[in-house]
Design an enzyme around this catalytic site. Structure first.
Site, PDB file in Angstrom:
ATOM      1  N   ASP A 247       1.137  -1.225  -0.248  1.00 49.15           N
ATOM      2  CA  ASP A 247       0.142   0.296  -0.167  1.00 49.15           C
ATOM      3  C   ASP A 247       1.055   1.598  -0.079  1.00 49.15           C
ATOM      4  O   ASP A 247       1.968   1.508   0.223  1.00 49.15           O
ATOM      5  CB  ASP A 247      -0.583   0.016   1.362  1.00 49.15           C
ATOM      6  CG  ASP A 247      -2.541   0.579   1.267  1.00 49.15           C
ATOM      7  OD1 ASP A 247      -2.653   1.307   0.027  1.00 49.15           O
ATOM      8  OD2 ASP A 247      -2.290   1.564   2.146  1.00 49.15           O
ATOM      9  N   HIS A 248       0.187   2.094  -1.022  1.00 50.53           N
ATOM     10  CA  HIS A 248       1.136   3.429   0.473  1.00 50.53           C
ATOM     11  C   HIS A 248       2.486   3.811  -0.485  1.00 50.53           C
ATOM     12  O   HIS A 248       3.319   3.764   1.266  1.00 50.53           O
ATOM     13  CB  HIS A 248       0.629   4.004   0.682  1.00 50.53           C
ATOM     14  CG  HIS A 248      -1.138   4.741   0.169  1.00 50.53           C
ATOM     15  ND1 HIS A 248      -1.137   6.059  -0.724  1.00 50.53           N
ATOM     16  CD2 HIS A 248      -2.223   4.475   0.929  1.00 50.53           C
ATOM     17  CE1 HIS A 248      -2.580   6.086  -0.156  1.00 50.53           C
ATOM     18  NE2 HIS A 248      -3.002   5.012   0.513  1.00 50.53           N
TER      19      HIS A 248
ATOM     20  N   ASP B  79       2.840   5.774  -4.726  1.00 48.66           N
ATOM     21  CA  ASP B  79       2.212   7.016  -4.710  1.00 48.66           C
ATOM     22  C   ASP B  79       2.936   7.821  -4.617  1.00 48.66           C
ATOM     23  O   ASP B  79       3.935   8.469  -3.618  1.00 48.66           O
ATOM     24  CB  ASP B  79       1.859   6.989  -3.199  1.00 48.66           C
ATOM     25  CG  ASP B  79       0.695   7.864  -3.172  1.00 48.66           C
ATOM     26  OD1 ASP B  79       1.104   8.826  -3.949  1.00 48.66           O
ATOM     27  OD2 ASP B  79       0.582   7.665  -1.867  1.00 48.66           O
TER      28      ASP B  79
ATOM     29  N   HIS C 216     -10.274   4.528  -1.858  1.00 53.37           N
ATOM     30  CA  HIS C 216      -8.936   4.620  -0.222  1.00 53.37           C
ATOM     31  C   HIS C 216      -9.648   5.135   0.778  1.00 53.37           C
ATOM     32  O   HIS C 216     -11.341   5.219   0.351  1.00 53.37           O
ATOM     33  CB  HIS C 216      -8.105   5.307  -1.101  1.00 53.37           C
ATOM     34  CG  HIS C 216      -6.875   4.042  -1.295  1.00 53.37           C
ATOM     35  ND1 HIS C 216      -5.792   4.303  -0.624  1.00 53.37           N
ATOM     36  CD2 HIS C 216      -6.878   4.206  -2.526  1.00 53.37           C
ATOM     37  CE1 HIS C 216      -4.675   3.801  -2.162  1.00 53.37           C
ATOM     38  NE2 HIS C 216      -5.609   3.719  -2.758  1.00 53.37           N
ATOM     39  N   GLY C 217      -9.446   4.526   1.904  1.00 55.17           N
ATOM     40  CA  GLY C 217     -10.198   5.506   2.798  1.00 55.17           C
ATOM     41  C   GLY C 217     -11.364   4.693   3.353  1.00 55.17           C
ATOM     42  O   GLY C 217     -12.632   5.416   3.570  1.00 55.17           O
ATOM     43  N   GLY C 218     -11.490   3.156   3.230  1.00 51.72           N
ATOM     44  CA  GLY C 218     -12.545   2.432   3.336  1.00 51.72           C
ATOM     45  C   GLY C 218     -13.261   2.060   4.585  1.00 51.72           C
ATOM     46  O   GLY C 218     -14.902   1.881   5.217  1.00 51.72           O
ATOM     47  N   SER C 219     -12.536   3.418   5.580  1.00 52.80           N
ATOM     48  CA  SER C 219     -13.416   2.723   7.127  1.00 52.80           C
ATOM     49  C   SER C 219     -14.798   3.647   7.092  1.00 52.80           C
ATOM     50  O   SER C 219     -13.837   5.059   7.034  1.00 52.80           O
ATOM     51  CB  SER C 219     -12.312   2.823   8.605  1.00 52.80           C
ATOM     52  OG  SER C 219     -11.162   2.358   7.886  1.00 52.80           O
TER      53      SER C 219
ATOM     54  N   VAL D 241      -9.589  -0.756   3.262  1.00 54.38           N
ATOM     55  CA  VAL D 241     -10.209  -0.625   4.477  1.00 54.38           C
ATOM     56  C   VAL D 241      -8.349  -0.853   5.518  1.00 54.38           C
ATOM     57  O   VAL D 241      -7.532  -1.873   5.877  1.00 54.38           O
ATOM     58  CB  VAL D 241     -10.687  -2.001   5.192  1.00 54.38           C
ATOM     59  CG1 VAL D 241     -11.171  -1.639   6.606  1.00 54.38           C
ATOM     60  CG2 VAL D 241     -11.643  -1.576   3.951  1.00 54.38           C
TER      61      VAL D 241
HETATM   62  P1  13P Z   1      -8.798   3.686   6.329  1.00 57.16           P
HETATM   63  O1  13P Z   1      -7.940   3.644   6.973  1.00 57.16           O
HETATM   64  O2  13P Z   1      -9.657   5.010   6.306  1.00 57.16           O
HETATM   65  O3  13P Z   1      -9.718   2.712   6.318  1.00 57.16           O
HETATM   66  O4  13P Z   1      -8.013   3.110   4.062  1.00 57.16           O
HETATM   67  C1  13P Z   1      -7.402   2.869   4.618  1.00 57.16           C
HETATM   68  C2  13P Z   1      -7.147   3.045   3.114  1.00 57.16           C
HETATM   69  O5  13P Z   1      -7.155   3.573   2.656  1.00 57.16           O
HETATM   70  C3  13P Z   1      -5.448   2.502   2.753  1.00 57.16           C
HETATM   71  O6  13P Z   1      -4.687   2.572   1.807  1.00 57.16           O
END
Ligand code: 13P
Length: 284
Positions: free
Chosen positions: A82-83, A104, A208-211, A231
């Site tokens: 990730d990233h 990224d 992204h940002g699935g939480s 997530v």
């Molecule tokens: P969250 O931490 O908001 O779930 O985002 C995860 C994410 O997008 C990882 O790249």
């Protein structure tokens, strides 16, 4: 089955109109929990680690654990970085066995982002590894990447199309209003933009940002063309809260084989819930 590239998984998701949950894990138990969730629900799975976790555990340890999980499993599993903005770390992870990586360079100007992404695509494609890149900037906090809300920029659909054409990237994460971390209010997702990007771009898209995205909003994003949902934060919280609960009830507990059990179960249940929202259940 060996670890697979995320390319065929995401292609099938795009064609089938569903999404694949990509879950950030930091310990062996977290990895096992998401794998159990995938097996129990016959869901394809992407296991992810951040650069911070790669530094914490070592890419070889992570890849070895994910490889054992994949070999034992009958559902397809990909391992994704990730990233990452460092070419050296990306190559290290690919050598260790990662089947999917994210470069990224979204903090750089468009041309520089193109240049860096293209370099990774050339190297990774040669060994069948999927490459994800980001356009625009996702706000919030992910490990040591901090993007202030004011600096978060939404991706432009025409630029997305140009970016994919110039880089040959396999998967695209366009910033569409979600943020890393837990939302203070409701996320401000630009659904119209997702639709416009999906209409111009042929590769699978990543949310992204699935939480903490409300259920109806995840479903809507998926129906508009999101094929992968990342997530991280929510899973970390669920896992840690279960451990805290054990110690609150029994401060003398000192056996990780005991206090990790409820944490694993809680994480597994949370992952299954995300798989349900993604529509990936039964797709393996
Ligand atoms: P969250 O931490 O908001 O779930 O985002 C995860 C994410 O997008 C990882 O790249």
């Amino acid at each position: 089955m060996a670890l697979v590239s995320s390319t065929p998984l995401l292609q099938a998701a795009k064609e089938g109109g569903y999404c694949i949950g990509a879950f950030n894990v930091h310990t062996l138990e977290m990895l096992q929990a998401v794998v159990e969730a995938a097996e129990e629900t016959r869901s394809p799975l992407i296991i992810q680690s951040t650069v911070g976790t790669v530094k914490h555990l070592g890419p070889d340890y992570i890849a070895a654990a994910a490889t054992v999980a994949a070999n034992r499993s009958s559902v397809p599993i990909a391992l994704h970085l990730d990233h990452c903005s460092d070419f050296g770390t990306i190559m290290q992870c690919i050598r260790a066995g990662y089947t999917s990586v994210m470069i990224d360079a979204s903090h750089d100007p468009f041309e520089k982002n193109v240049e860096q992404t293209r370099k990774v695509v050339e190297a990774a494609s040669a060994v069948g590894v999927n490459v994800e890149a980001e356009l625009g900037r996702v706000g919030g906090v992910e490990d040591d990447i901090v993007v202030d809300e004011r600096d978060a920029l939404l991706a432009d659909p025409d630029e997305c199309a140009k970016f994919v054409e110039l880089t040959g990237v396999h998967t695209l994460a366009p910033a569409i209003g979600t943020a890393h971390g837990i939302y203070k209010g409701d996320p401000n997702i630009d659904f119209d933009r997702i639709g416009r990007i999906a209409a111009k771009v042929s590769v699978p898209l990543v949310l992204h940002g699935g939480s903490g995205i409300p259920e109806d909003q995840v479903r809507r994003a998926v129906s508009l063309g999101m094929s992968k949902m990342n997530v991280a934060t929510e899973l970390r919280i669920v896992f840690s809260d279960a451990i805290k609960e054990v110690f609150a009830k029994n401060p003398e507990e000192n056996d990780p084989r005991k206090y990790m059990v409820p944490a694993k179960q809680a994480l597994k249940a949370a992952a299954i819930e995300k798989m349900r929202l993604c529509g990936s259940i039964g797709k393996a």
